[in-house]
Design an enzyme around this catalytic site. Structure first.
Site, PDB file in Angstrom:
ATOM      1  N   GLY A   1     -49.169  47.707  -4.218  1.00 11.95           N
ATOM      2  CA  GLY A   1     -49.958  48.933  -4.047  1.00 11.95           C
ATOM      3  C   GLY A   1     -50.891  48.833  -2.850  1.00 11.95           C
ATOM      4  N   ASP A   2     -51.415  47.645  -2.615  1.00 10.52           N
ATOM      5  CA  ASP A   2     -52.317  47.456  -1.468  1.00 10.52           C
ATOM      6  C   ASP A   2     -51.550  47.677  -0.164  1.00 10.52           C
ATOM      7  OD1 ASP A   2     -53.963  46.605  -3.502  1.00 10.52           O
ATOM      8  OD2 ASP A   2     -53.595  44.481  -3.103  1.00 10.52           O
TER       9      ASP A   2
ATOM     10  N   ASN B   1     -51.920  54.283  -9.006  1.00  3.20           N
ATOM     11  CA  ASN B   1     -50.617  54.096  -9.635  1.00  3.20           C
ATOM     12  C   ASN B   1     -50.645  54.924 -10.929  1.00  3.20           C
ATOM     13  OD1 ASN B   1     -51.932  52.566 -11.598  1.00  3.20           O
ATOM     14  ND2 ASN B   1     -51.385  50.607 -10.657  1.00  3.20           N
TER      15      ASN B   1
ATOM     16  N   ASN C   1     -60.734  38.621  -2.035  1.00  2.99           N
ATOM     17  CA  ASN C   1     -60.707  37.599  -3.082  1.00  2.99           C
ATOM     18  C   ASN C   1     -59.870  36.418  -2.637  1.00  2.99           C
ATOM     19  OD1 ASN C   1     -62.068  39.179  -5.040  1.00  2.99           O
ATOM     20  ND2 ASN C   1     -60.154  40.184  -5.627  1.00  2.99           N
TER      21      ASN C   1
ATOM     22  N   LYS D   1     -57.881  43.514  -2.928  1.00  4.06           N
ATOM     23  CA  LYS D   1     -57.118  44.708  -2.550  1.00  4.06           C
ATOM     24  C   LYS D   1     -57.468  45.153  -1.131  1.00  4.06           C
ATOM     25  CE  LYS D   1     -56.854  46.074  -7.379  1.00  4.06           C
ATOM     26  NZ  LYS D   1     -55.620  45.329  -7.665  1.00  4.06           N
TER      27      LYS D   1
ATOM     28  N   GLU E   1     -62.722  47.902  -5.885  1.00  3.19           N
ATOM     29  CA  GLU E   1     -63.120  46.574  -6.356  1.00  3.19           C
ATOM     30  C   GLU E   1     -64.514  46.244  -5.809  1.00  3.19           C
ATOM     31  OE1 GLU E   1     -59.341  43.757  -7.332  1.00  3.19           O
ATOM     32  OE2 GLU E   1     -59.881  43.913  -5.235  1.00  3.19           O
TER      33      GLU E   1
ATOM     34  N   ASP F   1     -56.938  34.402  -4.306  1.00  2.87           N
ATOM     35  CA  ASP F   1     -56.015  34.589  -5.427  1.00  2.87           C
ATOM     36  C   ASP F   1     -55.484  33.243  -5.907  1.00  2.87           C
ATOM     37  OD1 ASP F   1     -56.409  37.249  -4.972  1.00  2.87           O
ATOM     38  OD2 ASP F   1     -54.343  37.694  -4.364  1.00  2.87           O
TER      39      ASP F   1
ATOM     40  N   ASP G   1     -42.313  39.462  -6.824  1.00  5.72           N
ATOM     41  CA  ASP G   1     -43.763  39.381  -7.054  1.00  5.72           C
ATOM     42  C   ASP G   1     -44.351  40.722  -6.627  1.00  5.72           C
ATOM     43  OD1 ASP G   1     -46.475  38.896  -7.081  1.00  5.72           O
ATOM     44  OD2 ASP G   1     -46.351  37.016  -5.961  1.00  5.72           O
TER      45      ASP G   1
HETATM   46  O1  RIB Z   1     -53.744  44.134  -5.767  1.00  2.00           O
HETATM   47  C1  RIB Z   1     -53.632  42.748  -5.704  1.00  2.00           C
HETATM   48  C2  RIB Z   1     -54.980  42.124  -5.534  1.00  2.00           C
HETATM   49  O2  RIB Z   1     -55.769  42.447  -6.659  1.00  2.00           O
HETATM   50  C3  RIB Z   1     -54.965  40.628  -5.455  1.00  2.00           C
HETATM   51  O3  RIB Z   1     -54.874  40.157  -4.138  1.00  2.00           O
HETATM   52  C4  RIB Z   1     -56.233  40.232  -6.184  1.00  2.00           C
HETATM   53  O4  RIB Z   1     -57.175  39.623  -5.356  1.00  2.00           O
HETATM   54  C5  RIB Z   1     -56.778  41.505  -6.810  1.00  2.00           C
HETATM   55  O5  RIB Z   1     -57.846  41.971  -6.139  1.00  2.00           O
END
Ligand code: RIB
Length: 263
Positions: A238-239, A187, A12, A41, A143, A14, A233
Site C-alpha cells: 500500500g505504501d 485499503n 520505522n 509507511k 502513523e 522493521d 510479501d
Molecule cells: O506498511 C508497511 C509499514 O508499516 C512497515 O514498513 C512498518 O514499518 C509499518 O509502519
C-alpha cells in the site's frame, strides 16, 4: 513542469519474521526466518516516489539513535531529501514488529517512538521551509499524530498543492481532517473503519490487494485491475501504491492514469 512530492509521515525499523502461518493469540509458531529492514509507511512511500523519478522530500522524526541514523542514511541513499527529518533527543526511532505468512499476508505492531512525537508545529515549520506550491503533492500518512497529518494537509491545500491522505491506520481520523485531502487512499479495512466512524470521503482510491483498486470520485467508480503476481510479501504494498500515485501526479499525469500506474 515537474512538481515535487513531500511525504509527511513515519519512519520505522522493521523487524520481520516470516513463518508458515501467523500465530493465534497465545500461540508460538516455530520455524521462521528473521530480517531487519528500513520501513515506516512514510519512509516506504518516499522511497517509492523517489525511485519513480519524482523529486521527493520527507518530513518526519526519528530518535537520536543508531536506528535513526541508519534510517536517515537509507533514505538519503535513495535520493530522498531528508533535510526535514528531525532527530529527536528524547524519543527512540519507531519500531515495527512484522509477521509474514507463507501466502505473503502480514500483521504489524508498531512502537511509534519519535513518529508519535512529531508535533503539528514541527510539520508547519518544515513545510514553511519546503514551501509547497501548485504542482507539488503533499502526501500525509497517519502513523504520526492526527493533528500533525491535519497540519500537513491544511498547509498543502492552502499552498495550492495536491493533498493526499493515506489513512493508515484509519482509527481516530475525523471528518474535518479527511476533508482537507484531495484524495484519500484507504485499503478496504481502513475504509470500513472510516465509514464506521461516520467519515465519508468523496474522492478515494481504495486498494483491494489482488483485486486491484477502485477510484471513486463522488459517485463515479472506476475499477482498476491488478497485475497477476505470486505474492511473497505484501508489507509495504500500500505504501508503494501511495508513493507511486504521488510521484505520477507530481510528474504531471492525470489522476486516472496516475491511479493505474500506482496499482
Ligand atoms: O506498511 C508497511 C509499514 O508499516 C512497515 O514498513 C512498518 O514499518 C509499518 O509502519
Amino acid at each position: 513542469m515537474t512538481g515535487r512530492v513531500i511525504v509527511v509521515g513515519s519512519v520505522n525499523v522493521d523487524l520481520v519474521v516470516t513463518a508458515h502461518r501467523l500465530p493465534a493469540p497465545g500461540e508460538t509458531v516455530i520455524g521462521g526466518r528473521f530480517a531487519q529492514h528500513h520501513g515506516g509507511k512514510g519512509g516506504n512511500q518516499a522511497v517509492a516516489s523517489a525511485r519513480l523519478g519524482a523529486p521527493t522530500s520527507f518530513v518526519g522524526a526519528v530518535g537520536s539513535d543508531d536506528f535513526g541514523r541508519a534510517a536517515r542514511e537509507a533514505l538519503e541513499s535513495e535520493g530522498v531529501d531528508v533535510a526535514e527529518l528531525r532527530a529527536l533527543p528524547d524519543a527512540p526511532t519507531g519500531v515495527a514488529l512484522i509477521l509474514v505468512d507463507a501466502r505473503g499476508e502480514n500483521s504489524i505492531a508498531v512502537a511509534s517512538g519519535a513518529n508519535g512525537a512529531l508535533a503539528p508545529s514541527d510539520v508547519k515549520e518544515s513545510l514553511r521551509r519546503l514551501a509547497p506550491t501548485h504542482g507539488d503533492v503533499v502526501l500525509a500518512g497517519h502513523e504520526i499524530p492526527t493533528e500533525s497529518a491535519a497540519a500537513a494537509l491544511r498547509v498543502g491545500r492552502a499552498a495550492g498543492a495536491t493533498t493526499i491522505l493515506n489513512p493508515a491506520p484509519a482509527g481516530g481520523l475525523d471528518e474535518a481532517t479527511v476533508a482537507m485531502a484531495d484524495l484519500v487512499t484507504p485499503n478496504e479495512g481502513e475504509l470500513a473503519t472510516l465509514l464506521a466512524a461516520g467519515v465519508r470521503p468523496q474522492r478515494l482510491l481504495v486498494s483491494r490487494g489482488a483485486d486491484g483498486a477502485e477510484l471513486r470520485i463522488d459517485d463515479a467508480v472506476t475499477r482498476i485491475p491488478a497485475l497477476e503476481v505470486d505474492a511473497v510479501d505484501t508489507v509495504g504494498a500500500g505504501d508503494t501504491l501511495n508513493g507511486a500515485l504521488a510521484a505520477a501526479l507530481a510528474l504531471g499525469q492525470p489522476l486516472d492514469q496516475a491511479a493505474r500506474r500506482a496499482v
